[in-house]
Design an enzyme around this catalytic site. Structure first.
Site, mmCIF file in Angstrom:
data_model
loop_
_atom_site.group_PDB
_atom_site.id
_atom_site.type_symbol
_atom_site.label_atom_id
_atom_site.label_comp_id
_atom_site.label_asym_id
_atom_site.label_seq_id
_atom_site.Cartn_x
_atom_site.Cartn_y
_atom_site.Cartn_z
ATOM 1 N N LYS B 78 0.864 -1.185 0.000
ATOM 2 C CA LYS B 78 0.000 0.000 0.000
ATOM 3 C C LYS B 78 0.900 1.235 0.000
ATOM 4 O O LYS B 78 1.934 1.261 0.697
ATOM 5 C CB LYS B 78 -0.875 -0.038 1.264
ATOM 6 C CG LYS B 78 -1.931 1.056 1.356
ATOM 7 C CD LYS B 78 -2.795 0.831 2.598
ATOM 8 C CE LYS B 78 -3.896 1.860 2.770
ATOM 9 N NZ LYS B 78 -4.736 1.592 3.962
ATOM 10 N N SER B 161 -9.610 1.491 2.966
ATOM 11 C CA SER B 161 -8.778 2.281 2.088
ATOM 12 C C SER B 161 -7.759 1.484 1.286
ATOM 13 O O SER B 161 -7.239 1.989 0.284
ATOM 14 C CB SER B 161 -8.044 3.341 2.917
ATOM 15 O OG SER B 161 -7.173 2.739 3.849
ATOM 16 N N SER B 184 -9.707 -0.967 7.099
ATOM 17 C CA SER B 184 -9.143 -0.758 5.761
ATOM 18 C C SER B 184 -8.446 -1.965 5.157
ATOM 19 O O SER B 184 -8.051 -1.927 3.994
ATOM 20 C CB SER B 184 -8.165 0.420 5.779
ATOM 21 O OG SER B 184 -8.870 1.630 5.905
#
Lengths: 141, 498
Positions: B78, B161, B184
């Protein structure tokens, strides 16, 4: 105090989004019993207004466009209205949990390897004389 | 023949034994990214650095070194995890020197601890994945680079996310590392049909994870199966003196835990999670997951987590308050872009931040600044922190009588892009089922438990079962996750990836 009591009777339906609750500790009104301390008077007041959004943006150092101010006034009002559900809960005897850390040992207070000077400055938009350069903020006069 | 969709342990063994090479796996993974560009799931692909590292690993193997547990396994990060070898953008324009050029992103002078640990285990990092800006969002739509898309139905969100990580893993890559502040990892894992794990707060170092809400943020794995996620968590967990919230509790053998069975385990089903209006197909798949555990010999016990409904308000106050403080560092001085409309320091700060942050990040900073401001601190932040204690106590009481909680991850399958993005409160409320475990600081997992029925206007979509265990009880999580997977089978791949 009269104004506060009156505020209790504001019809929330007539004031969507701009009404919220402020908890006033029981002893605010001069009562000092333990029961009164736990009890909160709930008062409605106008709070999330356009001016509030502008003031908070200034505190947060955020430049907002006029359209953003309008949007945030409505959106933050709705969110804070939801947050106010927490005022239903009696938390007077509850300890806050700011951190959940357990078994986290402190490291020795000893010099460790660190970033070299050039690497630390490398991400800056502007550097001068081996430091981060910013516009002047102390007047010469 | 070795293929990317095999479990991590098999891929690493194939590289260690010479059956395949790290370079071959790396090239296959880079080709995969090229074929799946339409998912908009990557922000930066580090082709040259990845191939160079893979070549080095192959050379070391030929020289006689026994490679580590992630030998040659291609992994995606990420893009809020700091890397020296690639830019770090956090999905934000504020970290770009050139507003429309992702390669102009901020270059970290150091690697996150999890990156160092992955490399120590001989993994190969191939790309940085798309995310909601600074991890703030539940649909990947707040990214400055546009949303990643769900590989099962590209008109739908992959979740957020960590949407890019989930989309890429679901599309066929072996694994990714994401971060979970309020769901997330678990929510996008559920929406994309992969396994996602939020470890206990303090289990994995946050050093080099760009901070959103420090009392909640935690790095964790995405993988195509439970055992691969166990292998990855084993490689990144452990004490780090550089993170003051990192604990020195010994790391268990998570892969070994997957060999356990559900027999005799006590599974708590929190009634509050089922009082909410659940999509019928989500309810059915969740029940199938719970039934699978019962059929494997687990005892299913109804429990109550009475403060669940207050989790959204408590979380969004605490996380916004912490975010408003953490993101104060992005002011045009040390990182990324700078706007200087005049020669005043104050206007440089506010103009840079106004131009660099997107709407959702601004909204959260504003909420946090409001909740922390004079006169409101006790009523908002203080009260939310006390409610957090109540939520934590709910979990502690539940874990006195059960080993693991089983519940839905979300009330619906992946929703259409554009559905909630203009209604912040509705988006926040959609996180209700993942927030309590975050506030309580316990560990959680989303494991695939079924698919919604395909309809004329909608492909079949994956559904995840949320398992939650007590603090540092990840062994229990993997034991039960593996039991669900063994009973229900691993999910297939989206048609576009087959």
């Amino acid at each position: 105090m009269a104004a506060r009591v009156t505020a209790l009777h504001i019809d929330r339906r007539l004031h969507p989004l701009v009404l919220t609750r402020i908890a006033i500790p029981g002893d605010y009104f001069g009562r000092h019993s333990a029961a009164a301390d736990r009890r909160c008077a709930v008062v409605c007041a106008e709070m999330i207004k356009r001016d509030t959004v502008i003031q908070v943006a200034r505190l947060a150092r955020l430049e907002l466009a006029e359209t953003e101010i309008d949007a945030f006034t409505a959106e933050l009002g709705a969110v804070i209205e939801h947050f106010n559900q927490l005022s239903e809960i009696d938390v007077s005897a509850v300890t806050p949990a700011a951190s959940l850390v357990a078994h986290a040992p402190l490291r020795a207070d000893a010099r460790q390897p660190h970033l070299d000077h050039a690497s630390a400055l490398d991400g800056a938009a502007r550097i001068k004389d081996g430091g981060f350069a910013v516009p002047g903020f102390v007047s010469d006069s | 023949m070795t293929t990317l969709d095999q479990p991590i342990t098999e891929l690493a063994e194939a590289v260690r034994s010479g059956e395949t090479s790290a370079v071959a796996l790396c090239e296959a993974a880079l080709d995969h990214l090229g074929l799946h560009e339409a998912l908009n799931a990557t922000i930066h692909v580090q082709r040259d650095a990845a191939l160079l590292r893979a070549e080095k690993l192959d050379e070391q193997r030929r020289s006689g070194r026994t490679l580590g547990p992630l030998a040659g396994v291609p992994i995606v990060l990420k893009d809020n995890l700091c890397t020296v070898s690639a830019p770090t953008t956090c999905g934000s324009k504020i970290l770009l020197r050139e507003p429309s050029d992702s390669s102009s992103g901020w270059r970290s002078p150091y690697d996150a601890t999890v990156v160092t640990k992955l490399e120590a285990a001989d993994a190969v990092i191939i790309a940085k994945a798309n995310l909601d800006e600074f991890g703030m969002g539940s649909s990947n739509e707040t990214s400055a680079f546009g949303p990643a898309l769900n590989p099962w139905d590209q008109s739908r969100t992959p979740g957020g996310s960590s949407g890019g990580c989930a989309a890429l893993t679901a599309s066929g890559l072996p694994a990714a590392l994401g971060s979970d502040t309020g769901g997330s990892i678990r929510q996008p894992a559920a929406f994309c049909g992969v396994t996602g794990v939020k470890p206990t707060h303090g289990r994995v170092s946050r050093y080099g994870l760009v901070a959103f809400a420090s009392s909640l943020d935690q790095v964790g794995p995405f993988a195509r199966d439970v055992r691969s996620a166990a292998c990855l968590l084993g490689a990144i967990a452990g004490h780090d003196p550089r993170d003051s919230t990192s604990t020195d509790i010994p790391v268990d053998d998570y892969l070994d835990a997957c060999a356990g069975t559900a027999n005799g385990m006590r599974v708590g089903v929190p009634k509050e999670y089922f009082e909410h209006e659940l999509d019928p197909s989500v309810a059915a798949a969740t029940q199938a997951g719970i039934d699978a555990l019962a059929n494997a010999g687990a005892e299913v016990i109804p429990v109550s987590l009475p403060h669940t409904r207050h989790a959204v308000a408590s979380y969004y106050l605490i996380a916004a308050a912490e975010a408003s403080s953490n993101l104060a560092r992005f002011d045009g001085v040390r990182f990324g872009r700078r706007e200087e409309p005049d020669s005043q320091l104050d206007s440089m700060y506010s103009t840079t931040r106004g131009a660099g942050f997107g709407a959702e990040v601004k909204r959260r900073i504003m909420l946090g600044a409001y909740a922390l401001s004079a006169g409101y601190y006790d009523e908002y932040y203080g009260r939310a922190a006390r409610v957090r204690t109540l939520i934590r106590r709910d979990f502690e009481r539940a874990f006195e009588q059960i080993d693991v909680l089983a519940a839905p991850v979300t009330a619906t399958p992946a929703f259409k892009l554009g559905t909630l993005v203009n209604d912040p409160l509705a988006m926040y409320l959609s996180d209700l089922f993942t927030l309590p475990a975050s506030l309580a600081g316990v560990c959680g997992m989303s494991v695939p438990c079924g698919m919604t029925p395909a309809r004329e206007d909608c492909a079949a979509l994956p559904v995840g079962l949320q398992l939650m265990a007590g603090a540092f009880q990840e062994r229990t999580l993997f034991r039960m996750g593996a039991a669900v997977e063994d009973a229900l089978g691993k999910p297939t791949m989206p048609r576009s990836s087959q």
